[in-house]
Design a protein around this motif. Structure first.
Motif, PDB file in Angstrom:
ATOM      1  N   LYS A  11      42.969  38.640  38.346  1.00  0.00           N
ATOM      2  CA  LYS A  11      43.770  38.545  39.725  1.00  0.00           C
ATOM      3  C   LYS A  11      43.053  38.935  41.069  1.00  0.00           C
ATOM      4  CE  LYS A  11      48.087  40.150  38.251  1.00  0.00           C
ATOM      5  NZ  LYS A  11      49.139  41.712  38.375  1.00  0.00           N
ATOM      6  N   GLU A  37      39.342  41.161  40.154  1.00  0.00           N
ATOM      7  CA  GLU A  37      38.889  42.440  39.208  1.00  0.00           C
ATOM      8  C   GLU A  37      37.673  42.681  38.817  1.00  0.00           C
ATOM      9  OE1 GLU A  37      43.597  42.095  36.977  1.00  0.00           O
ATOM     10  OE2 GLU A  37      42.735  40.243  37.418  1.00  0.00           O
ATOM     11  N   GLU A  62      46.569  44.355  46.704  1.00  0.00           N
ATOM     12  CA  GLU A  62      47.251  43.580  47.514  1.00  0.00           C
ATOM     13  C   GLU A  62      47.655  43.694  49.195  1.00  0.00           C
ATOM     14  OE1 GLU A  62      49.535  46.879  45.428  1.00  0.00           O
ATOM     15  OE2 GLU A  62      48.013  45.595  44.812  1.00  0.00           O
ATOM     16  N   LEU A 120      47.057  37.174  47.711  1.00  0.00           N
ATOM     17  CA  LEU A 120      46.837  37.550  46.100  1.00  0.00           C
ATOM     18  C   LEU A 120      47.321  36.276  44.692  1.00  0.00           C
ATOM     19  CD1 LEU A 120      45.827  39.866  44.388  1.00  0.00           C
ATOM     20  CD2 LEU A 120      48.299  41.023  44.148  1.00  0.00           C
ATOM     21  N   GLY A 121      46.368  36.154  43.822  1.00  0.00           N
ATOM     22  CA  GLY A 121      46.595  35.127  43.145  1.00  0.00           C
ATOM     23  C   GLY A 121      46.222  35.035  42.036  1.00  0.00           C
ATOM     24  N   GLU A 122      45.682  34.266  41.102  1.00  0.00           N
ATOM     25  CA  GLU A 122      45.094  34.253  39.786  1.00  0.00           C
ATOM     26  C   GLU A 122      43.644  33.176  40.645  1.00  0.00           C
ATOM     27  OE1 GLU A 122      44.947  35.791  36.953  1.00  0.00           O
ATOM     28  OE2 GLU A 122      46.874  36.973  37.378  1.00  0.00           O
TER      29      GLU A 122
END
Length: 310
Positions: A2, A103, A285, A17-19
């Protein structure tokens, strides 16, 4: 993993926010699990494209240069760190790509130092960029000496608050500009506060009739012009925001990663010389809200984004 990223230049609304792909760890890099990442004005300036002529953006860009976290895996050419080590870093590269609002981050070893043991991860994340900026300007550019008088602009801000503490540690008398609501805060850092804005020259001369020996400018514009007129005959002037400082006989400085300087800052923090004031924290987020608050330009100390850990 993330992460917060943006696929185009723009306002805070472009942050999503995402992968994103996990970072690759090169021979001279360290994979760091991010615990906190500080917000700096340069982050939103990059996001809006103001640094496009200097830094190429590889979209999607994960923003953020400041980090505190835990080493997951060092590269094969990195004996300095081991898994589990707590570190801080000013993770700046020559392109905008894999930043610290994520992360994990792959940080070049030259950008890292051990985290001060007495600071929280949130406080520690606010030290690298601001601390390195203040340290390099005061120690290398202005070469502040004991007994001198130093004028620090925006003394309650991220860079200014560290600069006040470091200049006082060097034995200088520190005059710091700040809004009236931040005067007690500046006093607590070791400075003598004066209000910014109209009449600044008179207020500073009231405290230092012979002029100041050095000026640390982080505002630019009119403040820089006033500062040049407040210098003693052999006074020095440096700015981190306004290249026009060169026209006044001063130096312009853009902070650079330096592991030795960062290590020294960590030591000063552990010795109680330098503290980091965190004004507000946001979860990952809500990074867009953190950027919005930073852009208002009235923050005391630092704004920090936290990353949830397993």
């Amino acid at each position: 993993m993330k992460a917060i990223s943006y696929a185009r230049y723009g306002g805070p609304e472009v942050l999503e926010l995402g992968e994103v792909d996990d970072p690759k760890v090169g021979p001279d890099s360290v994979l760091v699990k991010v615990r906190a990442a500080a917000v700096n004005p340069v982050d939103w300036k990059c996001r809006e494209g103001y640094l496009d002529q200097a830094l190429r953006a590889v979209f999607p860009v994960v923003p953020g240069w400041d980090v505190s976290g835990v080493v997951v895996r060092p590269g094969p050419a990195v004996p300095e760190f081991a898994p589990g080590d707590e570190v801080i870093g000013y993770v700046r590269a020559d392109v905008l790509s894999g930043g610290t609002f994520a992360e994990y981050v792959a940080a070049p070893v030259r950008t890292l130092a051990r985290k001060p043991r007495n600071l929280t991860f949130e406080e520690a994340a606010g030290l690298p960029l601001t601390g390195l900026t203040a340290y390099q300007v005061l120690y290398r550019i202005l070469e502040v000496k004991r007994g001198e008088t130093v004028l620090v602009h925006a003394a309650a801000g991220g860079v200014g608050s560290i600069a006040v503490q470091l200049a006082a540690h060097l034995g200088a008398r520190v005059i710091g500009t700040a809004g009236a609501h931040n005067h007690d805060f500046v006093r607590g850092l070791g400075g003598e506060p004066v209000s910014h804005g109209d009449g600044l020259a008179e207020r500073v001369r009231g405290l230092a009739p012979e002029g100041v020996d050095a000026v640390f400018d982080s505002v630019g514009g009119d403040a820089l012009k006033v500062s040049a007129n407040l210098l003693a005959p052999e006074g020095r002037l440096a700015s981190i925001t306004d290249p026009e400082v060169v026209g006044y006989g001063g130096r312009y400085w853009f902070v650079r990663p330096d592991p030795q300087d960062l290590r020294r800052l960590s030591e000063l923090a552990e010795a109680g010389v330098v503290s980091v004031h965190v004004s507000e924290t946001f979860p990952l987020e809500r990074a867009a809200d953190a950027h919005r608050l930073s852009q208002e330009g009235r923050t005391r100390g630092k704004i920090v984004v936290t990353v949830t850990t397993d």
